[in-house]
Design a protein around this motif. Structure first.
Motif, mmCIF file in Angstrom:
data_model
loop_
_atom_site.group_PDB
_atom_site.id
_atom_site.type_symbol
_atom_site.label_atom_id
_atom_site.label_comp_id
_atom_site.label_asym_id
_atom_site.label_seq_id
_atom_site.Cartn_x
_atom_site.Cartn_y
_atom_site.Cartn_z
ATOM 1 N N GLN A 264 0.731 -1.245 0.130
ATOM 2 C CA GLN A 264 0.088 -0.012 -0.101
ATOM 3 C C GLN A 264 0.822 1.314 0.053
ATOM 4 N N SER B 271 -1.059 5.751 -7.866
ATOM 5 C CA SER B 271 -2.106 5.758 -7.032
ATOM 6 C C SER B 271 -2.561 7.125 -6.756
ATOM 7 N N ARG C 17 -6.127 7.459 -5.593
ATOM 8 C CA ARG C 17 -6.386 6.670 -4.161
ATOM 9 C C ARG C 17 -5.853 7.770 -3.205
#
Length: 438
Positions: free
Chosen positions: A370, A411, A414
């Motif tokens: 992540q 990302s 995100r």
């Protein structure tokens, strides 16, 4: 040496080359007069009586003790970079900063600085104790090259940041140490220096002022100021500095990334305590192999050295340990580092009790990727830590592995930054006549 001409983008702001500093130490004030007199007498009699002249020179030399505070220090810094300098008391940190600031001359070597240098070296350094805080602001500003008109425009901001109330119009000799350092720091950071030098002074302020000072340092770094920072607050070195130097007995023991230099510093601190009998004996390590044959080995579960991962993809790290069963309070720390060697996250795993018949430990940790798009690497450390205080930690082993992984997904949609934080996001579409949510 300081210069004010335009600076090329690639030209260093600070260059320290082969700097040495030697202090002469005298047993008493009288010896400071006697020794030069003996030396001069010996020089005068060198031809008439060589043997007697030699005895006079030897007698003068016995009265003189030389302390080498710094030896062959060299480094350079570009505009906007921050350098942390750490080391034990007496290692030469403050002497080095005073030479760079121009307070002390070097015995040999050269120092080049470009632009305005603001130095917070001692509490209230440069303050006249009989003058008020307001008057000292003008004097310090003038020393730093500011006109009275420019100080007038900064005065209210300086006073507000120092937050010493009505004491601003009282003599500085009535200030507490914390008030003096707050005013001194406020002056230095508001004159927009090109180079800011801070020597442990912030430790005197209270927690609220330290937080405010740290925020201010971040602001001036973002503006392009170069920072030299000395302090025992290792977390501050980690936060602000891209580079760090470890000084030991006046010599550069290490120059590198802050985390690596801090680990080496802690290792040497505990080795010194062990040698002095202040700490229980421990096994040291060379590379990733302990003296007693213990091993710290690291690999990905699938045996590969490099992984290409999508965002949030799982990956497993396996650690094989062989540790002296007599060592208590041992933990294995797995770090995830970015491409600059800065630790981003990791896990501390306490090792279970071991016996001579069962000295081996195997650990498997599953992470999830992540992280933002980029390349990361894995490091393992073996520490003996009875508690979480960093100064009580002994680094037994450190394995700079060649394991790395790349997060290939972008990302941006995100999260921002390097990794996401849990967040509950709610988005409402409102009617045209209702512009504010309840």
């Amino acid at each position: 040496m300081s210069a004010d001409f335009p600076l090329a983008h690639s030209q260093p702001v600070i260059v320290v080359k082969d700097v040495c500093k030697t202090f002469r130490i005298w047993a008493s004030p009288a010896q400071r007069l006697i020794a030069p007199a003996l030396h001069r007498a010996g020089t005068a009699l060198a031809i008439a009586s060589p043997s007697f002249a030699q005895r006079l020179h030897a007698s003068a030399q016995r009265r003189l003790h030389v302390h080498e505070a710094l030896h062959d220090i060299s480094f350079s810094l570009q505009r906007g970079q921050a350098l942390g300098i750490i080391g034990l008391n007496g290692s030469g940190k403050s002497t080095l900063l005073q030479i760079i600031a121009g307070v002390l001359p070097a015995s040999s070597g050269t120092v080049y600085t470009h632009g305005r240098v603001a130095a917070l070296l001692e509490l209230g350094s440069g303050f006249n104790p009989d003058l008020t805080g307001r008057e000292n602001i003008y004097i310090n500003g003038a020393i730093l090259g500011l006109s009275s008109a420019r100080i007038d425009t900064l005065l209210s901001d300086i006073i507000a940041f120092a937050d010493i109330g009505d004491y601003i119009d009282q003599p500085v000799k009535t200030y507490s140490s914390g008030m003096a350092v707050r005013l001194a720091f406020s002056v230095q950071v508001h004159v927009e220096p090109d180079i800011l030098i801070v020597d442990e002074a912030l430790a005197v302020g209270d927690a609220a002022f330290q937080a405010k000072a740290m925020t201010r340092i971040q602001e001036i770094l973002a503006r392009g100021t170069t920072l030299l920072f000395v302090g025992h607050d290792l977390n501050a070195v980690r936060t602000f500095c891209q580079h760090a130097i470890l000084l030991e007995q006046g010599r550069m023991a290490m120059l590198g990334a802050p985390e690596e230099v801090i680990e080496e510093y802690l290792f040497r601190v505990h080795a010194k305590a062990q040698a002095a009998g202040l700490a229980p004996p421990i096994r040291t390590a060379q590379g990733f192999r302990c003296e007693d044959g213990g091993v710290l080995a690291l690999q990905f579960a699938n045996g590969m050295q490099h992984l290409a991962l999508g965002f949030d993809a799982p990956f497993q790290v396996c650690v094989a340990l062989e540790v002296d069963p007599g060592l208590a309070d041992v933990a294995c720390i797995l770090d995830i580092l970015d491409e600059h060697g800065v630790p981003l996250s990791g896990r501390r795993i306490r090792l279970p009790p071991r016996t001579p018949q069962q000295p081996h430990v195997r650990i498997q940790v599953e992470f999830r990727a992540q992280l933002a798009h980029g390349i990361y690497r894995i490091r393992a450390r073996l520490v003996q830590a009875p508690d979480l205080h960093q100064h009580h930690r002994r680094v037994l082993c450190r394995h700079e592995s060649d394991l790395s992984f790349e997060v290939i997904d972008n990302s941006i949609e995100r999260f921002n930054g390097l990794f996401p934080l849990p967040a509950d996001v709610q988005v409402q579409v409102l009617p045209g006549n209702d512009q504010h949510p309840d």
